[in-house]
Every structure is written in structure tokens, then in C-alpha cells.
Design an enzyme around this catalytic site. Sequence first.
Site, PDB file in Angstrom:
ATOM      1  CB  SER A  29      29.292  34.849  34.311  1.00 30.88           C
ATOM      2  OG  SER A  29      27.932  34.740  33.933  1.00 30.88           O
ATOM      3  CB  THR A  30      26.907  29.967  33.508  1.00 26.85           C
ATOM      4  OG1 THR A  30      26.045  31.109  33.519  1.00 26.85           O
ATOM      5  CG2 THR A  30      26.239  28.833  34.269  1.00 26.85           C
ATOM      6  CE  LYS A  95      26.359  29.128  23.361  1.00 33.59           C
ATOM      7  NZ  LYS A  95      26.825  29.733  24.628  1.00 33.59           N
ATOM      8  CD  GLU A 104      29.705  30.829  23.234  1.00 32.63           C
ATOM      9  OE1 GLU A 104      30.034  31.086  24.395  1.00 32.63           O
ATOM     10  OE2 GLU A 104      28.704  31.322  22.692  1.00 32.63           O
ATOM     11  CE  LYS A 122      21.744  33.883  31.615  1.00 32.72           C
ATOM     12  NZ  LYS A 122      22.935  33.102  31.478  1.00 32.72           N
TER      13      LYS A 122
HETATM   14  C1  A5P Z   1      29.233  33.930  25.138  1.00 34.21           C
HETATM   15  O1  A5P Z   1      29.413  34.528  23.909  1.00 34.21           O
HETATM   16  C2  A5P Z   1      27.828  33.545  25.320  1.00 34.21           C
HETATM   17  O2  A5P Z   1      27.264  32.765  24.323  1.00 34.21           O
HETATM   18  C3  A5P Z   1      27.599  32.909  26.670  1.00 34.21           C
HETATM   19  O3  A5P Z   1      27.642  31.527  26.622  1.00 34.21           O
HETATM   20  C4  A5P Z   1      26.281  33.332  27.136  1.00 34.21           C
HETATM   21  O4  A5P Z   1      26.223  34.728  26.934  1.00 34.21           O
HETATM   22  C5  A5P Z   1      26.032  33.001  28.592  1.00 34.21           C
HETATM   23  O5  A5P Z   1      26.841  33.782  29.398  1.00 34.21           O
HETATM   24  P1  A5P Z   1      26.605  33.904  30.952  1.00 34.21           P
HETATM   25  O6  A5P Z   1      26.816  32.544  31.523  1.00 34.21           O
HETATM   26  O7  A5P Z   1      27.664  34.885  31.400  1.00 34.21           O
HETATM   27  O8  A5P Z   1      25.237  34.428  31.153  1.00 34.21           O
END
Ligand code: A5P
Length: 225
Positions: A29-30, A95, A104, A122
Site C-alpha cells: 500500500s505504501t 517484508k 522483492e 513500521k
Molecule cells: C509485500 O509482500 C511486502 O513486503 C510489502 O512491501 C510490505 O508488506 C509493506 O506493505 P505496506 O506498504 O502495505 O505496509
Amino acid sequence: MSDEPKRLAADHAVRMVAHNQIVGLGTGSTTRFAIEGLGRLLRDGLQIRGVATSVATSKMAADLGIPLLDLNDIERIDITIDGADEIDEKFNMIKGGGGALTREKLVALSSVRRVIIVDETKLVARLGSTRVLPVEVLPFSWARSVRLLKELGGNAQLRRDGDAPFLTDNGNYILDCRFDPIEDPPMLERQIKLLPGVVESGLFISIADTVVVGFENRVEVRERK
Ligand code: A5P
């Protein structure tokens, strides 16, 4: 909490991208805000190409007209922008909340500069204190992986999507492991990677170079020492 901290961190990070660069596009979402920001910069004339870390990100980038490359066709990515579930003072991260951890990590490790965008929720003193650690495993032996992770002190639960196991973009399962919290992230990362059946762990050690922390009306940029 509003989305403003995420948006501010994302907007700050996209300004670090230069003309003609290859950009790793994270998931979550970020990062969505960063991809939207890159779409706007593209419309203003910035030329970039992206490498997506998930099917969802790939679709979003394509909809915004960001040209995409296959990781196999390039030697390196100039800069990657991605989010995190937790990050500690040494920039170690958890992550994989969205299940995209394997791609990722591969995209991040192929990148010259790794920029992580987070809101202050976070930031943690110890990894594992607010979130579980996702581990991607082969479906063939997932129950054995649960037992092996237990021997490392983790209470692993198979991630579900309704009635069925959640499937990653790679066709694998995710085990969400509670460690309460993690004592030694680099050591645990090495131990998990040695387990047969494990594809990847959501511990990202020494990967983040720059962390942009978003607050309601400002950002803070931190560089790895
Ligand atoms: C995706 O698998 C994750 O690694 C995301 O990068 C991580 O969960 C951060 O997500 P949000 O920005 O939604 O918190």
C-alpha cells in the site's frame, strides 16, 4: 492513521529517481503511492523503465504506462523503491506482508540503491515485535517446514486466502511465523535459508540503503551507516 505519511514518503522517494534509470517497483500500500508518483513523472517527460516485484505491481505499472523489463534481461537495476512491514535501527527488515517477499528480495539484491518507504508505525526496536515473519515454502513439504521452523523457535501458521492456502505469484505457500521477538535477525536469516523446502525468508538483512520515514506533515530520510 491517514495515508498521508505513506504518500509523503513515497513522493520524496520518487524524486530520487533520475532520467533513463531502471527502477525496481515494490509491492504494497505504501509503494502504490510511489508507482502513482512515477506515473505522474513519466507524463511530465521523465523516462524510466521498471522491474515489478509482483503481478499486482506489474498490472498497476502497465496501467500507468510504465514500460516494464524482465529481470532476466538486465544486469542491474539503478534504484528500487519498496515498503516494509517492520524495520529496526540497523535497517534490518521484515517484508512479505503482501506475500511478494521472494521477488522483492531478488529485485532489491539486483539494485544499486535500495530505498525503503515507511510510516513511523513500521519502526521497531526488535523485529518480530509487531508483525509475524513470512517465509515462502514449497507446497510439497509445507507441514515439514512448519516443524523445522518450530525448532528455530518460530510458531508458523499457513497463510490462508479464504478456505484455500494463500498462493504466492510463484505458486508457493507462505508460513507466517511468530518469534516474539527475533533475537538475532542475521543469524535467524541464515538458519531459515538452510531449511530444505524454504524458498525465501521475509528477513531482509543489510538490504536497505536509504529509509524515508513519513509522518503526517514531514519526512525523515535516514542513510545506512
Ligand atoms: C509485500 O509482500 C511486502 O513486503 C510489502 O512491501 C510490505 O508488506 C509493506 O506493505 P505496506 O506498504 O502495505 O505496509
